[in-house]
Design a protein around this motif. Sequence first.
Motif, PDB file in Angstrom:
ATOM      1  N   PHE A 175       7.959  -3.627  -1.699  1.00  0.00           N
ATOM      2  CA  PHE A 175       9.004  -2.961  -1.317  1.00  0.00           C
ATOM      3  C   PHE A 175       9.428  -1.446  -2.266  1.00  0.00           C
ATOM      4  O   PHE A 175      10.392  -1.235  -1.322  1.00  0.00           O
ATOM      5  N   MET A 176       8.481  -0.932  -1.922  1.00  0.00           N
ATOM      6  CA  MET A 176       8.247   0.766  -2.688  1.00  0.00           C
ATOM      7  C   MET A 176       8.217   1.323  -0.992  1.00  0.00           C
ATOM      8  O   MET A 176       8.204   2.195  -1.139  1.00  0.00           O
ATOM      9  N   GLY A 177       7.926   0.819  -0.697  1.00  0.00           N
ATOM     10  CA  GLY A 177       7.221   1.101   1.011  1.00  0.00           C
ATOM     11  C   GLY A 177       8.187   2.086   1.709  1.00  0.00           C
ATOM     12  O   GLY A 177       7.168   2.916   2.795  1.00  0.00           O
ATOM     13  N   ARG A 178       9.055   1.783   1.710  1.00  0.00           N
ATOM     14  CA  ARG A 178      10.031   3.145   2.545  1.00  0.00           C
ATOM     15  C   ARG A 178      10.108   4.430   2.273  1.00  0.00           C
ATOM     16  O   ARG A 178      10.317   5.596   3.158  1.00  0.00           O
ATOM     17  N   GLY A 179       9.456   5.107   0.677  1.00  0.00           N
ATOM     18  CA  GLY A 179       9.464   5.866   0.404  1.00  0.00           C
ATOM     19  C   GLY A 179       8.533   6.733   0.980  1.00  0.00           C
ATOM     20  O   GLY A 179       8.830   8.271   0.407  1.00  0.00           O
ATOM     21  N   ARG A 180       7.438   5.640   1.712  1.00  0.00           N
ATOM     22  CA  ARG A 180       6.500   7.228   2.685  1.00  0.00           C
ATOM     23  C   ARG A 180       6.806   7.140   4.365  1.00  0.00           C
ATOM     24  O   ARG A 180       6.136   7.960   4.387  1.00  0.00           O
ATOM     25  N   GLU A 181       8.322   7.007   4.560  1.00  0.00           N
ATOM     26  CA  GLU A 181       8.492   7.719   5.535  1.00  0.00           C
ATOM     27  C   GLU A 181       8.955   8.976   5.434  1.00  0.00           C
ATOM     28  O   GLU A 181       9.804   9.461   6.887  1.00  0.00           O
ATOM     29  N   PHE A 182       9.150   9.473   4.749  1.00  0.00           N
ATOM     30  CA  PHE A 182       9.960  11.362   4.558  1.00  0.00           C
ATOM     31  C   PHE A 182       9.151  11.413   2.884  1.00  0.00           C
ATOM     32  O   PHE A 182       8.781  10.744   2.621  1.00  0.00           O
ATOM     33  N   ASP A 183       9.754  12.699   2.937  1.00  0.00           N
ATOM     34  CA  ASP A 183       9.119  13.278   1.640  1.00  0.00           C
ATOM     35  C   ASP A 183       9.856  12.969   0.443  1.00  0.00           C
ATOM     36  O   ASP A 183      11.040  13.483   0.547  1.00  0.00           O
ATOM     37  N   SER A 184       8.808  12.121  -0.080  1.00  0.00           N
ATOM     38  CA  SER A 184       9.711  12.022  -1.595  1.00  0.00           C
ATOM     39  C   SER A 184       7.952  11.702  -2.603  1.00  0.00           C
ATOM     40  O   SER A 184       8.065  12.386  -2.281  1.00  0.00           O
ATOM     41  N   ASP A 185       9.147  11.347  -3.671  1.00  0.00           N
ATOM     42  CA  ASP A 185       7.915  10.793  -4.777  1.00  0.00           C
ATOM     43  C   ASP A 185       6.623   9.474  -4.409  1.00  0.00           C
ATOM     44  O   ASP A 185       5.785  10.098  -5.574  1.00  0.00           O
ATOM     45  N   ILE A 186       6.942   9.292  -3.363  1.00  0.00           N
ATOM     46  CA  ILE A 186       6.347   8.099  -3.005  1.00  0.00           C
ATOM     47  C   ILE A 186       5.146   8.550  -1.977  1.00  0.00           C
ATOM     48  O   ILE A 186       5.384   8.897  -0.888  1.00  0.00           O
ATOM     49  N   LYS A 187       3.738   8.661  -2.713  1.00  0.00           N
ATOM     50  CA  LYS A 187       2.963   9.318  -1.591  1.00  0.00           C
ATOM     51  C   LYS A 187       1.760   9.170  -2.720  1.00  0.00           C
ATOM     52  O   LYS A 187       1.329   8.306  -3.934  1.00  0.00           O
ATOM     53  N   GLU A 188       0.114   9.111  -1.755  1.00  0.00           N
ATOM     54  CA  GLU A 188      -0.475   9.146  -2.604  1.00  0.00           C
ATOM     55  C   GLU A 188      -1.263  10.325  -3.166  1.00  0.00           C
ATOM     56  O   GLU A 188      -0.620  11.023  -2.863  1.00  0.00           O
ATOM     57  N   PRO A 189      -2.210  10.036  -3.950  1.00  0.00           N
ATOM     58  CA  PRO A 189      -3.427   9.310  -4.118  1.00  0.00           C
ATOM     59  C   PRO A 189      -2.288   7.989  -4.777  1.00  0.00           C
ATOM     60  O   PRO A 189      -1.629   8.369  -5.402  1.00  0.00           O
ATOM     61  N   MET A 190      -3.341   6.875  -4.367  1.00  0.00           N
ATOM     62  CA  MET A 190      -2.151   5.566  -5.612  1.00  0.00           C
ATOM     63  C   MET A 190      -3.258   4.318  -5.308  1.00  0.00           C
ATOM     64  O   MET A 190      -4.042   4.658  -5.258  1.00  0.00           O
ATOM     65  N   ALA A 191      -3.445   3.531  -7.019  1.00  0.00           N
ATOM     66  CA  ALA A 191      -4.355   3.308  -7.581  1.00  0.00           C
ATOM     67  C   ALA A 191      -3.597   1.914  -8.467  1.00  0.00           C
ATOM     68  O   ALA A 191      -2.552   2.049  -8.783  1.00  0.00           O
ATOM     69  N   ARG A 192      -4.328   0.582  -8.357  1.00  0.00           N
ATOM     70  CA  ARG A 192      -3.912  -0.402  -9.007  1.00  0.00           C
ATOM     71  C   ARG A 192      -3.177   0.168 -10.236  1.00  0.00           C
ATOM     72  O   ARG A 192      -4.798   1.050 -10.865  1.00  0.00           O
ATOM     73  N   GLY A 193      -2.468  -0.290 -11.014  1.00  0.00           N
ATOM     74  CA  GLY A 193      -1.252   0.196 -12.105  1.00  0.00           C
ATOM     75  C   GLY A 193      -0.474   1.122 -12.525  1.00  0.00           C
ATOM     76  O   GLY A 193      -0.084   1.433 -13.136  1.00  0.00           O
ATOM     77  N   ASP A 194      -0.353   2.069 -10.802  1.00  0.00           N
ATOM     78  CA  ASP A 194       0.377   2.729 -10.469  1.00  0.00           C
ATOM     79  C   ASP A 194       1.442   2.595 -10.377  1.00  0.00           C
ATOM     80  O   ASP A 194       1.907   1.403 -10.441  1.00  0.00           O
ATOM     81  N   PHE A 195       2.545   2.723 -10.895  1.00  0.00           N
ATOM     82  CA  PHE A 195       4.142   2.676 -10.918  1.00  0.00           C
ATOM     83  C   PHE A 195       4.291   2.014  -9.371  1.00  0.00           C
ATOM     84  O   PHE A 195       4.823   0.245  -9.211  1.00  0.00           O
ATOM     85  N   TYR A 196       4.066   2.443  -8.377  1.00  0.00           N
ATOM     86  CA  TYR A 196       4.540   2.556  -7.327  1.00  0.00           C
ATOM     87  C   TYR A 196       3.410   1.605  -5.627  1.00  0.00           C
ATOM     88  O   TYR A 196       3.839   1.446  -5.169  1.00  0.00           O
ATOM     89  N   TRP A 197       2.594   1.573  -7.033  1.00  0.00           N
ATOM     90  CA  TRP A 197       1.127   1.093  -6.355  1.00  0.00           C
ATOM     91  C   TRP A 197       1.883  -0.190  -5.623  1.00  0.00           C
ATOM     92  O   TRP A 197       2.146  -1.030  -6.596  1.00  0.00           O
ATOM     93  N   PRO A 198       1.016  -1.042  -4.273  1.00  0.00           N
ATOM     94  CA  PRO A 198       1.045  -0.175  -3.475  1.00  0.00           C
ATOM     95  C   PRO A 198       1.895   0.162  -2.426  1.00  0.00           C
ATOM     96  O   PRO A 198       1.051   0.893  -1.379  1.00  0.00           O
ATOM     97  N   ALA A 199       3.290  -0.263  -1.857  1.00  0.00           N
ATOM     98  CA  ALA A 199       4.318   0.478  -1.097  1.00  0.00           C
ATOM     99  C   ALA A 199       3.886   0.439   0.436  1.00  0.00           C
ATOM    100  O   ALA A 199       3.403   1.044   0.881  1.00  0.00           O
ATOM    101  N   MET A 200       3.601  -0.306   0.144  1.00  0.00           N
ATOM    102  CA  MET A 200       3.334  -0.548   1.698  1.00  0.00           C
ATOM    103  C   MET A 200       4.456  -1.358   2.530  1.00  0.00           C
ATOM    104  O   MET A 200       5.062  -0.592   2.323  1.00  0.00           O
ATOM    105  N   PRO A 201       4.208  -0.757   4.298  1.00  0.00           N
ATOM    106  CA  PRO A 201       4.564  -1.061   5.186  1.00  0.00           C
ATOM    107  C   PRO A 201       5.672  -2.358   5.024  1.00  0.00           C
ATOM    108  O   PRO A 201       5.215  -3.364   4.535  1.00  0.00           O
ATOM    109  N   GLU A 202       7.072  -2.768   4.598  1.00  0.00           N
ATOM    110  CA  GLU A 202       7.943  -3.658   4.788  1.00  0.00           C
ATOM    111  C   GLU A 202       7.680  -4.623   6.230  1.00  0.00           C
ATOM    112  O   GLU A 202       8.065  -4.134   7.171  1.00  0.00           O
TER     113      GLU A 202
END
Length: 493
Positions: A175-202
């Motif tokens: 659901f949050m994966g599109r945020g990886r496509e540009f300079d946003s606050d959705i970025k690595e590193p991520m781990a289980r328990g993080d809010f945006y994790w895993p933000a995979m491609p839609e």
Amino acid sequence: MGYDMKKYLQIINQVIEQGNYKDTWESLSGHPLPDWYRQGKFGIFIHWGVYSVPAFGSEWYSRNMYIQGSPEYEHHRKTYGPHKEFGYKDFIPMFQAERFDPEEWACLFEKAGARYVVPVAEHHDGFQMYKSELSHWNVCEMGPKRDTLGELFQAFEGHGLTGGASSHRAEHWFFMGRGREFDSDIKEPMARGDFYWPAMPEPENHHDLFGKPYPTEEYLQDWLVRTCELIDRYHPKILYFDWWIQHEAFKPYLKKMAAYYYNRALEWGQEVLINYKHDAFMFGTAVVDIERGQFAEGKNYYWQTDTSVALNSWCYTENNEYRQAADLICDLADIVSKNGNLLLNIGPKADGTIPDEDKAILLEIGRWLEVNGEAIYGSGVWRTFGEGPTKVEEGQFSDGIKKEFTSSDIRYTVNHGFLYGIVLKCSDSGRYNFTLLGEKDASKKPNFHGIIRSVEILGFDGPCVWERDEEGLHVAVEGVSTDKPVVFRIAID
């Protein structure tokens, strides 16, 4: 966090091994439909969360704000600034629920005539609206810092309402994966328990049952444990799931979750059920739900419609397009006559108040049910669901199609030894014709051949003049005028 994932998974397996229900479709198919659900007919759905703060577009704001060029993306940049400086997570401190009063909510739902209530416990955005040991990103530790779900359940109990919970966690995988496509606050590193994790491609197609990348074992275990934590902490009588649990990767985990839930309910002496969409569950193991739609004909199995008071959004927005209470009552009558329940959604504001428009609709429905509820609550299906010229569009996402019912459109239910004819539009002339109740030749067709003893309108003290011939039951009344369905109670032998 407080829970050990491996230990909780062991507990889940132990409960299944020792319980009556195993994690197979064959075993789960033996689970009965709760009587309270079949009797209740009408429930309230609640979409309320962090997305209620921007109150723009819909409850999918957390996804759409990261889609470059979308209305939500442009609105976000204009209103809150660049995504790398103000992301979705930054709405959480603004979600204070400072006017949230669970007692007031429960009182309203009771007045609306609802029998059960299903708040969204976790939406696609991944923010838990309940106390959790699995993630810090929950309503007890952030935002309102209150266990809103727990408080609601306590209030529901005091008003005779059955509490359920809805989980949309599965969709958080992408659901949050599109945020990886540009300079946003959705970025690595991520781990289980993080809010945006895993933000995979839609997935290109959200309904692709084999969409890639597949959810990982870690994510699926996390989904299972989150759901079981919700079960153990709150004992919800309903678990409602959105569509993406139908992905093939979820199948083994769905079976485990259902077996765990049904076994726990047996331990606690509770009658529970699961709502699902499409064919996520094997038919007969849970109750199928039609999103924003209905069936055209009656069914020999039990089902549910979920729809909303607003056509454009499930959550509160400043531009909600509201439906009329009369139309929703027609939907309720139509659905019940076809062996189903209606789960009607409202969207509270971020401060915890319910919008006046939502309140007005619920109270109108409640006033109608106060008079006509005997044709709805606890009713059963008749030999056919109804009659009339207006066809109901079958399938999901059809609630935006306005149904122009006439006084010839009638829905039938049976209850308390009576037959109820629910006329979906009041007749201007005061004349009604129930063609299915005509005196047909019993030797020709298996039509209705009962003896009619009396006919009356619920909530109306005046006389109903009636006669019956081969063409139908003909009723004439004076002084009945309403924009809502008119219910006839027909005594038959």
